[in-house]
Design a protein around this motif. Structure first.
Motif, PDB file in Angstrom:
ATOM      1  N   HIS A  94       0.818  -1.217   0.000  1.00 20.26           N
ATOM      2  CA  HIS A  94       0.000   0.000   0.000  1.00 20.26           C
ATOM      3  C   HIS A  94       0.848   1.262   0.000  1.00 20.26           C
ATOM      4  O   HIS A  94       0.449   2.262  -0.595  1.00 20.26           O
ATOM      5  N   ARG A  95       2.032   1.222   0.610  1.00 27.33           N
ATOM      6  CA  ARG A  95       2.909   2.397   0.550  1.00 27.33           C
ATOM      7  C   ARG A  95       3.336   2.656  -0.892  1.00 27.33           C
ATOM      8  O   ARG A  95       3.413   3.799  -1.323  1.00 27.33           O
ATOM      9  N   GLN A  96       3.569   1.592  -1.648  1.00 27.29           N
ATOM     10  CA  GLN A  96       3.980   1.751  -3.039  1.00 27.29           C
ATOM     11  C   GLN A  96       2.805   1.992  -3.988  1.00 27.29           C
ATOM     12  O   GLN A  96       3.020   2.362  -5.140  1.00 27.29           O
ATOM     13  N   GLU A  97       1.603   1.807  -3.524  1.00 35.44           N
ATOM     14  CA  GLU A  97       0.427   1.932  -4.403  1.00 35.44           C
ATOM     15  C   GLU A  97       0.298   3.330  -5.017  1.00 35.44           C
ATOM     16  O   GLU A  97      -0.031   3.379  -6.206  1.00 35.44           O
ATOM     17  N   PRO A  98       0.389   4.447  -4.478  1.00 34.51           N
ATOM     18  CA  PRO A  98       0.526   4.777  -3.063  1.00 34.51           C
ATOM     19  C   PRO A  98      -0.827   5.015  -2.385  1.00 34.51           C
ATOM     20  O   PRO A  98      -1.695   5.668  -2.924  1.00 34.51           O
ATOM     21  N   SER A 105      -1.486   1.991   4.178  1.00 38.15           N
ATOM     22  CA  SER A 105      -0.171   1.525   4.617  1.00 38.15           C
ATOM     23  C   SER A 105      -0.012   1.729   6.117  1.00 38.15           C
ATOM     24  O   SER A 105       0.435   0.830   6.835  1.00 38.15           O
ATOM     25  N   ALA A 106      -0.404   2.898   6.600  1.00 34.64           N
ATOM     26  CA  ALA A 106      -0.300   3.184   8.033  1.00 34.64           C
ATOM     27  C   ALA A 106      -1.143   2.202   8.844  1.00 34.64           C
ATOM     28  O   ALA A 106      -0.709   1.730   9.903  1.00 34.64           O
ATOM     29  N   TYR A 107      -2.336   1.894   8.350  1.00 36.20           N
ATOM     30  CA  TYR A 107      -3.180   0.916   9.048  1.00 36.20           C
ATOM     31  C   TYR A 107      -2.446  -0.409   9.199  1.00 36.20           C
ATOM     32  O   TYR A 107      -2.416  -0.993  10.289  1.00 36.20           O
ATOM     33  N   TRP A 108      -1.855  -0.908   8.105  1.00 36.44           N
ATOM     34  CA  TRP A 108      -1.192  -2.213   8.158  1.00 36.44           C
ATOM     35  C   TRP A 108       0.066  -2.175   9.003  1.00 36.44           C
ATOM     36  O   TRP A 108       0.391  -3.163   9.666  1.00 36.44           O
ATOM     37  N   PHE A 109       0.771  -1.048   9.011  1.00 34.23           N
ATOM     38  CA  PHE A 109       1.913  -0.948   9.930  1.00 34.23           C
ATOM     39  C   PHE A 109       1.438  -1.001  11.378  1.00 34.23           C
ATOM     40  O   PHE A 109       2.136  -1.520  12.250  1.00 34.23           O
ATOM     41  N   GLY A 110       0.235  -0.490  11.637  1.00 28.60           N
ATOM     42  CA  GLY A 110      -0.334  -0.611  12.976  1.00 28.60           C
ATOM     43  C   GLY A 110      -0.556  -2.056  13.376  1.00 28.60           C
ATOM     44  O   GLY A 110      -0.453  -2.408  14.557  1.00 28.60           O
ATOM     45  N   GLN A 111      -0.846  -2.910  12.393  1.00 31.13           N
ATOM     46  CA  GLN A 111      -1.032  -4.341  12.658  1.00 31.13           C
ATOM     47  C   GLN A 111       0.301  -5.051  12.883  1.00 31.13           C
ATOM     48  O   GLN A 111       0.339  -6.095  13.532  1.00 31.13           O
ATOM     49  N   VAL A 112       1.361  -4.481  12.329  1.00 36.56           N
ATOM     50  CA  VAL A 112       2.689  -5.090  12.465  1.00 36.56           C
ATOM     51  C   VAL A 112       3.199  -4.952  13.893  1.00 36.56           C
ATOM     52  O   VAL A 112       3.751  -5.885  14.466  1.00 36.56           O
ATOM     53  N   GLY A 113       2.985  -3.783  14.491  1.00 36.67           N
ATOM     54  CA  GLY A 113       3.586  -3.504  15.791  1.00 36.67           C
ATOM     55  C   GLY A 113       5.062  -3.195  15.610  1.00 36.67           C
ATOM     56  O   GLY A 113       5.476  -2.712  14.565  1.00 36.67           O
ATOM     57  N   LYS A 114       5.857  -3.485  16.620  1.00 39.46           N
ATOM     58  CA  LYS A 114       7.304  -3.241  16.538  1.00 39.46           C
ATOM     59  C   LYS A 114       7.973  -4.515  16.028  1.00 39.46           C
ATOM     60  O   LYS A 114       8.138  -5.468  16.777  1.00 39.46           O
ATOM     61  N   HIS A 115       8.327  -4.492  14.763  1.00 39.05           N
ATOM     62  CA  HIS A 115       8.931  -5.685  14.173  1.00 39.05           C
ATOM     63  C   HIS A 115      10.398  -5.786  14.577  1.00 39.05           C
ATOM     64  O   HIS A 115      11.064  -4.776  14.817  1.00 39.05           O
ATOM     65  N   ALA A 157       6.526   7.704   9.823  1.00 42.58           N
ATOM     66  CA  ALA A 157       7.331   8.826   9.351  1.00 42.58           C
ATOM     67  C   ALA A 157       7.975   8.492   8.006  1.00 42.58           C
ATOM     68  O   ALA A 157       8.106   9.364   7.137  1.00 42.58           O
ATOM     69  N   PHE A 158       8.343   7.235   7.813  1.00 43.66           N
ATOM     70  CA  PHE A 158       8.934   6.859   6.532  1.00 43.66           C
ATOM     71  C   PHE A 158       7.887   6.861   5.415  1.00 43.66           C
ATOM     72  O   PHE A 158       8.210   7.189   4.269  1.00 43.66           O
ATOM     73  N   ILE A 159       6.651   6.550   5.731  1.00 44.74           N
ATOM     74  CA  ILE A 159       5.582   6.695   4.735  1.00 44.74           C
ATOM     75  C   ILE A 159       5.552   8.147   4.263  1.00 44.74           C
ATOM     76  O   ILE A 159       5.522   8.422   3.062  1.00 44.74           O
ATOM     77  N   ASP A 160       5.561   9.079   5.214  1.00 47.87           N
ATOM     78  CA  ASP A 160       5.537  10.507   4.871  1.00 47.87           C
ATOM     79  C   ASP A 160       6.767  10.896   4.048  1.00 47.87           C
ATOM     80  O   ASP A 160       6.664  11.665   3.093  1.00 47.87           O
TER      81      ASP A 160
END
Length: 171
Positions: free
Chosen positions: A87-91, A96-106, A131-134
């Protein structure tokens, strides 16, 4: 990018697939683009690789529809991570932010933060995927800029680290 990334570590099948475009060193676009290798796509469709590895390989070749299909059915932090990258590359920054929320701290975050800092993208004391998405959103509006190059290099480091994590987990 990373002299330590060696596709041969993941077996002959994966090394041969990655050899079709950059041996795991390809700077993927920040947004858009199309599958960079029809041959890789066909090999991946016929492979029996584990889903987390398959999602990463599809994403590496910018076969985002296939990467998305695999990632959305993978209910693990790694599946969510690949989903976030698609989703970040979609863009689609919000998705993308939602799915990173599901990842947690990898567990790749500390190494990714160090690699990003070496490239020139500071993230403070911890890796900050939002922040990297931004950063990517801003960089993609300036094609050919140093920021775009750095974003693509960090994106590659992120791909290499997550791919390594997923590929080693199944060995």
């Amino acid at each position: 990018m990373d002299p330590m990334f060696d596709p041969r570590l993941y077996g002959d099948e994966i090394a041969a697939i990655l050899a079709l475009d950059g041996n795991g060193e390809r700077l993927m676009p920040l947004a858009g683009g199309s599958c960079s290798s029809a041959e890789a796509r066909n090999l991946l469709k016929a492979s029996r690789l584990p889903p987390a590895v398959l999602a990463g390989l599809y994403l590496y070749f910018s076969c985002r529809d296939e990467a998305h299909g695999v990632a959305q059915d993978l209910h693990t932090p790694e599946g969510s991570y690949w989903h976030a990258l698609v989703h970040r590359q979609e863009p689609d920054a919000g998705n993308s932010a939602y799915w990173f929320g599901q990842v947690g701290k990898h567990r790749i975050f500390p190494e990714l933060r160090m690699r990003a800092a070496e490239i020139g993208v500071a993230s403070g004391n911890n890796w900050a995927p939002l922040a990297f998405i931004d950063y990517c959103e801003a960089a993609r509006t300036r094609p050919g800029s140093p920021e775009e190059r750095k974003a693509r290099e960090v994106q590659l480091a992120e791909w290499q680290l997550l791919f390594d994590w997923c590929a080693r987990a199944v060995r």
